[in-house]
Design an enzyme around this catalytic site. Structure first.
Site, PDB file in Angstrom:
ATOM      1  N   HIS A   1      -7.684   2.019  12.580  1.00 50.76           N
ATOM      2  CA  HIS A   1      -6.539   1.700  11.342  1.00 50.76           C
ATOM      3  C   HIS A   1      -7.414   1.005  10.804  1.00 50.76           C
ATOM      4  CE1 HIS A   1      -3.551   4.084  13.401  1.00 50.76           C
ATOM      5  NE2 HIS A   1      -2.921   4.276  11.812  1.00 50.76           N
TER       6      HIS A   1
ATOM      7  N   PHE B   1       5.673  10.156   8.806  1.00 48.55           N
ATOM      8  CA  PHE B   1       6.011  10.298   8.531  1.00 48.55           C
ATOM      9  C   PHE B   1       5.406  12.059   7.848  1.00 48.55           C
ATOM     10  CE2 PHE B   1       8.813   7.166   8.393  1.00 48.55           C
ATOM     11  CZ  PHE B   1      10.199   8.403   7.748  1.00 48.55           C
TER      12      PHE B   1
ATOM     13  N   THR C   1       8.447   1.548   8.814  1.00 46.77           N
ATOM     14  CA  THR C   1       7.789   0.519   8.645  1.00 46.77           C
ATOM     15  C   THR C   1       7.915   0.284  10.500  1.00 46.77           C
ATOM     16  OG1 THR C   1       9.370  -1.442   7.299  1.00 46.77           O
ATOM     17  CG2 THR C   1       8.198  -2.782   9.229  1.00 46.77           C
TER      18      THR C   1
ATOM     19  N   LYS D   1      -4.070  -3.793   9.252  1.00 39.83           N
ATOM     20  CA  LYS D   1      -2.823  -3.638   9.697  1.00 39.83           C
ATOM     21  C   LYS D   1      -2.227  -4.073  10.343  1.00 39.83           C
ATOM     22  CE  LYS D   1      -0.336   0.102  12.607  1.00 39.83           C
ATOM     23  NZ  LYS D   1       0.380   0.440  12.046  1.00 39.83           N
TER      24      LYS D   1
ATOM     25  N   ARG E   1       0.885  -0.766  -0.099  1.00 42.05           N
ATOM     26  CA  ARG E   1      -0.061  -0.148  -0.007  1.00 42.05           C
ATOM     27  C   ARG E   1       0.921   1.345   0.055  1.00 42.05           C
ATOM     28  NH1 ARG E   1      -3.035  -3.626   3.142  1.00 42.05           N
ATOM     29  NH2 ARG E   1      -1.848  -2.991   4.739  1.00 42.05           N
TER      30      ARG E   1
HETATM   31  P1  NAD Z   1       1.870  -3.999   3.125  1.00 39.38           P
HETATM   32  O1  NAD Z   1       1.847  -4.798   3.669  1.00 39.38           O
HETATM   33  O2  NAD Z   1       0.175  -3.503   2.115  1.00 39.38           O
HETATM   34  O3  NAD Z   1       3.336  -3.434   1.792  1.00 39.38           O
HETATM   35  C1  NAD Z   1       4.398  -4.337   2.292  1.00 39.38           C
HETATM   36  C2  NAD Z   1       4.891  -4.497   1.135  1.00 39.38           C
HETATM   37  O4  NAD Z   1       6.460  -5.249   1.744  1.00 39.38           O
HETATM   38  C3  NAD Z   1       3.903  -6.427   1.076  1.00 39.38           C
HETATM   39  O5  NAD Z   1       4.635  -5.739  -0.437  1.00 39.38           O
HETATM   40  C4  NAD Z   1       5.061  -7.302   1.267  1.00 39.38           C
HETATM   41  O6  NAD Z   1       5.596  -8.238  -0.026  1.00 39.38           O
HETATM   42  C5  NAD Z   1       6.684  -6.387   1.381  1.00 39.38           C
HETATM   43  N1  NAD Z   1       8.150  -7.381   1.689  1.00 39.38           N
HETATM   44  C6  NAD Z   1       7.483  -8.456   2.987  1.00 39.38           C
HETATM   45  N2  NAD Z   1       8.453  -8.771   2.792  1.00 39.38           N
HETATM   46  C7  NAD Z   1      10.015  -7.710   2.524  1.00 39.38           C
HETATM   47  C8  NAD Z   1      10.726  -8.499   1.686  1.00 39.38           C
HETATM   48  N3  NAD Z   1      12.213  -9.024   2.154  1.00 39.38           N
HETATM   49  N4  NAD Z   1      11.871  -7.138   0.768  1.00 39.38           N
HETATM   50  C9  NAD Z   1      10.662  -6.259   0.018  1.00 39.38           C
HETATM   51  N5  NAD Z   1       9.882  -6.203   0.586  1.00 39.38           N
HETATM   52  C10 NAD Z   1       8.892  -6.580   1.329  1.00 39.38           C
HETATM   53  O7  NAD Z   1       2.058  -2.950   4.517  1.00 39.38           O
HETATM   54  P2  NAD Z   1       1.568  -1.059   3.996  1.00 39.38           P
HETATM   55  O8  NAD Z   1       0.604  -0.725   4.629  1.00 39.38           O
HETATM   56  O9  NAD Z   1       2.180  -0.548   2.851  1.00 39.38           O
HETATM   57  O10 NAD Z   1       3.088  -0.976   5.519  1.00 39.38           O
HETATM   58  C11 NAD Z   1       3.995  -1.038   5.237  1.00 39.38           C
HETATM   59  C12 NAD Z   1       4.754  -1.032   6.899  1.00 39.38           C
HETATM   60  O11 NAD Z   1       4.587   0.383   6.749  1.00 39.38           O
HETATM   61  C13 NAD Z   1       3.798  -0.640   7.833  1.00 39.38           C
HETATM   62  O12 NAD Z   1       5.033  -1.311   8.596  1.00 39.38           O
HETATM   63  C14 NAD Z   1       2.924  -0.267   8.355  1.00 39.38           C
HETATM   64  O13 NAD Z   1       2.711  -0.047   9.696  1.00 39.38           O
HETATM   65  C15 NAD Z   1       4.271   1.002   8.284  1.00 39.38           C
HETATM   66  N6  NAD Z   1       3.829   2.615   7.633  1.00 39.38           N
HETATM   67  C16 NAD Z   1       3.937   3.321   8.668  1.00 39.38           C
HETATM   68  C17 NAD Z   1       3.572   4.512   8.074  1.00 39.38           C
HETATM   69  C18 NAD Z   1       4.619   5.834   8.285  1.00 39.38           C
HETATM   70  O14 NAD Z   1       4.465   7.236   7.949  1.00 39.38           O
HETATM   71  N7  NAD Z   1       5.582   5.210   9.453  1.00 39.38           N
HETATM   72  C19 NAD Z   1       2.468   4.805   7.391  1.00 39.38           C
HETATM   73  C20 NAD Z   1       1.355   3.761   6.679  1.00 39.38           C
HETATM   74  C21 NAD Z   1       2.230   2.921   7.104  1.00 39.38           C
END
Ligand code: NAD
Length: 262
Positions: free
Chosen positions: A154, A124, A98, A158, A12
């Site tokens: 959320h 962020f 993450t 999540k 996402r």
């Molecule tokens: P998501 O599950 O939609 O996407 C994660 C992606 O990472 C998936 O496509 C998965 O296949 C990939 N992935 C997993 N293991 C991997 C690896 N070894 N190598 C490469 N890719 C790999 O999750 P998301 O909603 O996009 O969120 C991702 C992270 O970001 C979560 O921890 C979420 O809590 C965090 N997040 C942080 C913020 C922020 O502002 N800091 C905002 C939104 C989400």
């Protein structure tokens, strides 16, 4: 021009980052790392993100990221150690969003910061980081006499709870209230609410992007500070801003406050 590689590119946040980078004249997408389990591997990252072709394929080979200046990682806790090792080995600036990281992961981040510029933030968005400051100000005034509760909401997919942002708000509140007494959810608990305790509550459902409310409840009045994210673009814009900030900087652990000027 800053060349950015995304780790977790088909997720996402990864897809939103590709969209934001494609609209930013100061950046270009140079690499898109995905898990070897990802069914979309080999496809054009821009097409996956719905922004037309970018000429960068989704790959599970870290070597495909070697020509980039900065890595932005929004993937998973399980992938973190591998990703921080790749960033350190390739000597690339490393921006991580993450959440759910544990103490050992933060130690690894500190180690990496001896050789590369790194920045981790649980959120962020400009708005949330301003909210943290507002909560800090309010807590300094209200910590004697006002009960405080954090509620975050959320989407249903999540993986971690409470959210990284709720944990950050909690740290600020624990310091102001000078307490370690925290309760996560209140179901099944009988008896009066202890004074000075901090309550943390997580709601999960549907497609909620991310809501956080801190309620300071006194006798005869209540102050609530709320942030609602309506699009992931706010997180992606902040992460790209951080990537541009880190590019070319010396090795160090940087903060989101430095990037946003807060
Ligand atoms: P998501 O599950 O939609 O996407 C994660 C992606 O990472 C998936 O496509 C998965 O296949 C990939 N992935 C997993 N293991 C991997 C690896 N070894 N190598 C490469 N890719 C790999 O999750 P998301 O909603 O996009 O969120 C991702 C992270 O970001 C979560 O921890 C979420 O809590 C965090 N997040 C942080 C913020 C922020 O502002 N800091 C905002 C939104 C989400």
């Amino acid at each position: 021009m800053v060349t950015i590689a995304i780790m977790g590119a088909a997720g996402r946040m990864g897809r939103t980052l590709i969209q934001v980078i494609s609209q930013d004249p100061q950046c270009r997408l140079g690499g898109a790392l995905e898990s070897s389990q990802c069914a979309l591997l080999g496809q054009d990252a821009g097409v996956v993100a719905g922004v037309g072709t970018q000429g960068v394929s989704l790959s599970s080979d870290p070597d495909d990221l070697s020509a980039c200046d900065v890595f932005i990682d929004f993937s998973s806790v399980e992938a973190f150690e591998h990703h921080v090792e790749i960033a350190s080995r390739f000597k690339k600036a490393y921006v991580v969003g993450t959440t759910g990281l544990r103490e050992e992961h933060f130690k690894a981040l500190d180690e990496a910061s001896k050789v590369i510029p790194v920045l981790w933030a649980p959120n962020f968005s400009v708005g949330v980081n301003l909210m943290v400051k507002l909560v800090q100000m309010a807590a300094e005034v209200l910590s004697s006499g006002f009960d405080v509760e954090i509620v975050e909401a959320h989407h249903r997919l999540k993986k971690d709870a409470p959210s990284g942002t709720a944990v950050k708000l909690l740290e600020v509140l624990k310091e102001a209230y000078k307490t370690e007494d925290v309760i996560y959810g209140r179901s099944g608990i009988t008896g009066e609410r202890p004074q000075g305790q901090i309550g943390v509550h997580a709601v999960r459902g549907g497609d909620i992007v991310g809501d956080h409310t801190v309620s300071f409840c006194g006798i005869g009045e209540r102050i609530e500070i709320t942030h609602r994210a309506s699009s992931r673009e706010t997180f992606a814009r902040g992460a790209v801003r951080a990537a541009k900030f880190l590019a070319g900087k010396p090795a160090k652990r940087y903060t989101i406050e430095e990037v946003l000027g807060l």
